[in-house]
Design a protein around this motif. Structure first.
Motif, PDB file in Angstrom:
ATOM      1  N   GLY A  27       0.825  -1.213   0.000  1.00 39.71           N
ATOM      2  CA  GLY A  27       0.000   0.000   0.000  1.00 39.71           C
ATOM      3  C   GLY A  27       0.853   1.255   0.000  1.00 39.71           C
ATOM      4  O   GLY A  27       0.637   2.189  -0.779  1.00 39.71           O
ATOM      5  N   ALA A  28       1.859   1.276   0.888  1.00 42.11           N
ATOM      6  CA  ALA A  28       2.776   2.428   0.948  1.00 42.11           C
ATOM      7  C   ALA A  28       3.584   2.548  -0.335  1.00 42.11           C
ATOM      8  O   ALA A  28       3.795   3.654  -0.858  1.00 42.11           O
ATOM      9  N   ASP A  29       4.030   1.406  -0.864  1.00 41.29           N
ATOM     10  CA  ASP A  29       4.861   1.424  -2.069  1.00 41.29           C
ATOM     11  C   ASP A  29       4.092   1.979  -3.268  1.00 41.29           C
ATOM     12  O   ASP A  29       4.614   2.814  -4.016  1.00 41.29           O
ATOM     13  N   LEU A  30       2.862   1.522  -3.453  1.00 32.11           N
ATOM     14  CA  LEU A  30       2.083   1.971  -4.608  1.00 32.11           C
ATOM     15  C   LEU A  30       1.776   3.465  -4.524  1.00 32.11           C
ATOM     16  O   LEU A  30       1.808   4.174  -5.539  1.00 32.11           O
ATOM     17  N   LYS A  31       1.497   3.963  -3.313  1.00 26.94           N
ATOM     18  CA  LYS A  31       1.260   5.402  -3.147  1.00 26.94           C
ATOM     19  C   LYS A  31       2.532   6.192  -3.462  1.00 26.94           C
ATOM     20  O   LYS A  31       2.473   7.256  -4.105  1.00 26.94           O
ATOM     21  N   THR A 212       4.988   7.591  11.653  1.00 31.76           N
ATOM     22  CA  THR A 212       6.141   7.149  10.864  1.00 31.76           C
ATOM     23  C   THR A 212       5.984   5.717  10.365  1.00 31.76           C
ATOM     24  O   THR A 212       6.938   5.119   9.873  1.00 31.76           O
ATOM     25  N   HIS A 213       4.777   5.172  10.474  1.00 32.72           N
ATOM     26  CA  HIS A 213       4.537   3.787  10.048  1.00 32.72           C
ATOM     27  C   HIS A 213       4.720   3.681   8.536  1.00 32.72           C
ATOM     28  O   HIS A 213       4.045   4.370   7.781  1.00 32.72           O
ATOM     29  N   GLY A 214       5.666   2.843   8.125  1.00 33.56           N
ATOM     30  CA  GLY A 214       5.912   2.670   6.694  1.00 33.56           C
ATOM     31  C   GLY A 214       7.001   3.576   6.151  1.00 33.56           C
ATOM     32  O   GLY A 214       7.177   3.659   4.933  1.00 33.56           O
ATOM     33  N   SER A 215       7.764   4.229   7.031  1.00 34.89           N
ATOM     34  CA  SER A 215       8.793   5.153   6.531  1.00 34.89           C
ATOM     35  C   SER A 215       9.894   4.411   5.771  1.00 34.89           C
ATOM     36  O   SER A 215      10.404   4.908   4.766  1.00 34.89           O
ATOM     37  N   GLY A 216      10.264   3.203   6.231  1.00 36.77           N
ATOM     38  CA  GLY A 216      11.287   2.424   5.525  1.00 36.77           C
ATOM     39  C   GLY A 216      10.808   1.972   4.155  1.00 36.77           C
ATOM     40  O   GLY A 216      11.560   2.043   3.167  1.00 36.77           O
ATOM     41  N   CYS A 217       9.560   1.521   4.082  1.00 36.37           N
ATOM     42  CA  CYS A 217       8.967   1.117   2.796  1.00 36.37           C
ATOM     43  C   CYS A 217       8.952   2.295   1.832  1.00 36.37           C
ATOM     44  O   CYS A 217       9.306   2.176   0.654  1.00 36.37           O
ATOM     45  N   THR A 218       8.526   3.436   2.349  1.00 31.59           N
ATOM     46  CA  THR A 218       8.393   4.632   1.524  1.00 31.59           C
ATOM     47  C   THR A 218       9.752   5.097   1.013  1.00 31.59           C
ATOM     48  O   THR A 218       9.897   5.469  -0.163  1.00 31.59           O
ATOM     49  N   PHE A 219      10.771   5.067   1.882  1.00 26.91           N
ATOM     50  CA  PHE A 219      12.116   5.497   1.492  1.00 26.91           C
ATOM     51  C   PHE A 219      12.662   4.637   0.356  1.00 26.91           C
ATOM     52  O   PHE A 219      13.139   5.157  -0.666  1.00 26.91           O
ATOM     53  N   SER A 220      12.591   3.322   0.503  1.00 29.82           N
ATOM     54  CA  SER A 220      13.136   2.433  -0.526  1.00 29.82           C
ATOM     55  C   SER A 220      12.359   2.549  -1.833  1.00 29.82           C
ATOM     56  O   SER A 220      12.936   2.509  -2.928  1.00 29.82           O
ATOM     57  N   SER A 221      11.046   2.724  -1.729  1.00 31.46           N
ATOM     58  CA  SER A 221      10.218   2.884  -2.932  1.00 31.46           C
ATOM     59  C   SER A 221      10.530   4.195  -3.650  1.00 31.46           C
ATOM     60  O   SER A 221      10.540   4.254  -4.889  1.00 31.46           O
ATOM     61  N   ALA A 222      10.782   5.248  -2.863  1.00 27.25           N
ATOM     62  CA  ALA A 222      11.130   6.538  -3.464  1.00 27.25           C
ATOM     63  C   ALA A 222      12.476   6.454  -4.173  1.00 27.25           C
ATOM     64  O   ALA A 222      12.671   7.053  -5.241  1.00 27.25           O
ATOM     65  N   ILE A 223      13.420   5.690  -3.605  1.00 26.91           N
ATOM     66  CA  ILE A 223      14.728   5.537  -4.265  1.00 26.91           C
ATOM     67  C   ILE A 223      14.560   4.870  -5.631  1.00 26.91           C
ATOM     68  O   ILE A 223      15.087   5.346  -6.640  1.00 26.91           O
ATOM     69  N   VAL A 224      13.819   3.760  -5.678  1.00 30.13           N
ATOM     70  CA  VAL A 224      13.677   3.062  -6.967  1.00 30.13           C
ATOM     71  C   VAL A 224      12.915   3.917  -7.972  1.00 30.13           C
ATOM     72  O   VAL A 224      13.214   3.896  -9.172  1.00 30.13           O
ATOM     73  N   ILE A 238      19.284  11.098  -1.818  1.00 26.64           N
ATOM     74  CA  ILE A 238      19.065  12.431  -1.241  1.00 26.64           C
ATOM     75  C   ILE A 238      17.620  12.878  -1.459  1.00 26.64           C
ATOM     76  O   ILE A 238      16.947  13.365  -0.540  1.00 26.64           O
ATOM     77  N   LEU A 239      17.118  12.695  -2.677  1.00 27.62           N
ATOM     78  CA  LEU A 239      15.747  13.114  -2.991  1.00 27.62           C
ATOM     79  C   LEU A 239      14.728  12.273  -2.221  1.00 27.62           C
ATOM     80  O   LEU A 239      13.714  12.790  -1.754  1.00 27.62           O
ATOM     81  N   ALA A 240      15.000  10.966  -2.075  1.00 31.57           N
ATOM     82  CA  ALA A 240      14.083  10.089  -1.339  1.00 31.57           C
ATOM     83  C   ALA A 240      14.031  10.485   0.129  1.00 31.57           C
ATOM     84  O   ALA A 240      12.953  10.485   0.749  1.00 31.57           O
ATOM     85  N   LYS A 241      15.172  10.841   0.697  1.00 39.03           N
ATOM     86  CA  LYS A 241      15.214  11.262   2.108  1.00 39.03           C
ATOM     87  C   LYS A 241      14.400  12.540   2.310  1.00 39.03           C
ATOM     88  O   LYS A 241      13.627  12.653   3.274  1.00 39.03           O
TER      89      LYS A 241
END
Length: 293
Positions: A27-31, A212-224, A238-241
């Motif tokens: 869910g977090a990744d798709l958003k 902050t629930h899902g912050s790790g999922c969101t960070f890795s998804s933003a990187i890709v 940098i942009l994902a952070k």
């Protein structure tokens, strides 16, 4: 009728678990993909029973079903990148390794999720953890452990910035191509970025928010998503952070526990005062106007 065909944006695959509260996992990744103007597809590794208050139980997808999901998607769709999250067990981790070996997709980011922040359910079994260390680590482009995950992977204690650097370099020695050890658990959220023998630190502001629930999922998804859109790895991190920081800053409570990030904060616009109506321009509805970033 127009014969114009719109071109698809980068199509990204998330291989992760399903969180019914949609704060983490697919869910977090798709958003996050959508927020970066990418289209997301998903292969689900497990169904979880959880809410904002924590994970109650995990029900792993049979490995044959996961393999079928992946094969069906890759036969149909050209993938621009993959985010790997929760795998649940060794059998599913093995399927993912076979998939990466066979198809060699571009831009693979792995968020090594082992235990939830809230709740006692395991998100990866012991043999799965060993398999990730021995096999999956060297097959991905970048791995993004938080401090507890870095401890699990390396077997060393990680309590400060110096230990984060040592853990990142040890993961490189273990076969990882690039590592971002995230420092959200520190008083000041400094991430340690390791590529080869190079080590760099990225500072940031600590946003005082329980959501902050899902912050790790969101960070890795933003990187890709950034990698698939043409950014180099350092810039993508940098942009994902920066994106995650803003998504936490713009978050809101949805239940009784830790709320999710607001991955779609860029799409939320202030409502005009009552009685004020925007006039569509060029025949477009206001909602269809490109959002300002």
């Amino acid at each position: 009728m127009s014969n114009h065909t719109n071109h698809a944006p980068p199509i990204l695959l998330t291989i992760a678990g399903f969180d019914p509260s949609c704060g983490a996992g697919v869910g977090a990744d798709l958003k996050t993909f959508a927020a970066h103007n990418c289209y997301g597809v998903a292969a689900v590794t497990a169904l979880t029973v959880q809410s904002t208050q924590g994970v109650i139980s995990v029900h792993a997808t049979p490995s044959a079903t996961l393999r079928a999901q992946l094969d069906t998607l890759v036969e149909d769709i050209a993938l621009a990148g993959i985010k790997i999250g929760m795998l649940a067990n060794r059998a599913n981790a093995s399927v993912v390794c076979e998939f990466l070996d066979k198809h060699k997709p571009p831009h693979v980011v792995f968020d090594p999720v082992f235990r939830p922040t809230a709740g006692n359910a395991e998100l990866l079994d012991t043999s799965g953890l060993k398999f990730v260390r021995d096999e999956l680590l060297k097959r991905v482009d970048v791995i993004t452990p938080n401090i507890p995950e870095a401890e699990f992977l390396t077997g060393m204690e990680v309590k400060d910035l110096a230990a984060m650097k040592t853990a990142g370099q040890k993961l490189i020695e273990m076969g990882a191509r690039a590592v971002v050890v995230t420092g959200g658990h520190l008083d000041k959220p400094i991430d340690v970025f390791c590529v080869g023998s190079e080590v760099e630190m990225f500072g940031g502001d600590h946003v005082r928010s329980p959501n902050t629930h899902g912050s790790g999922c969101t960070f890795s998804s933003a990187i890709v998503a950034q990698l698939a859109s043409g950014q180099q790895l350092r810039e993508a991190v940098i942009l994902a952070k920066a994106y995650v920081t803003k998504a936490i800053e713009k978050s809101y409570q949805i239940g009784k526990g830790a709320g999710p990030l607001n991955q779609l904060f860029r799409f939320h616009q202030e409502q005009p005062p009552r009685g004020v109506h925007e006039v569509p321009q060029h025949g477009m509805h206001p909602a269809a106007e490109p959002a300002a970033h």
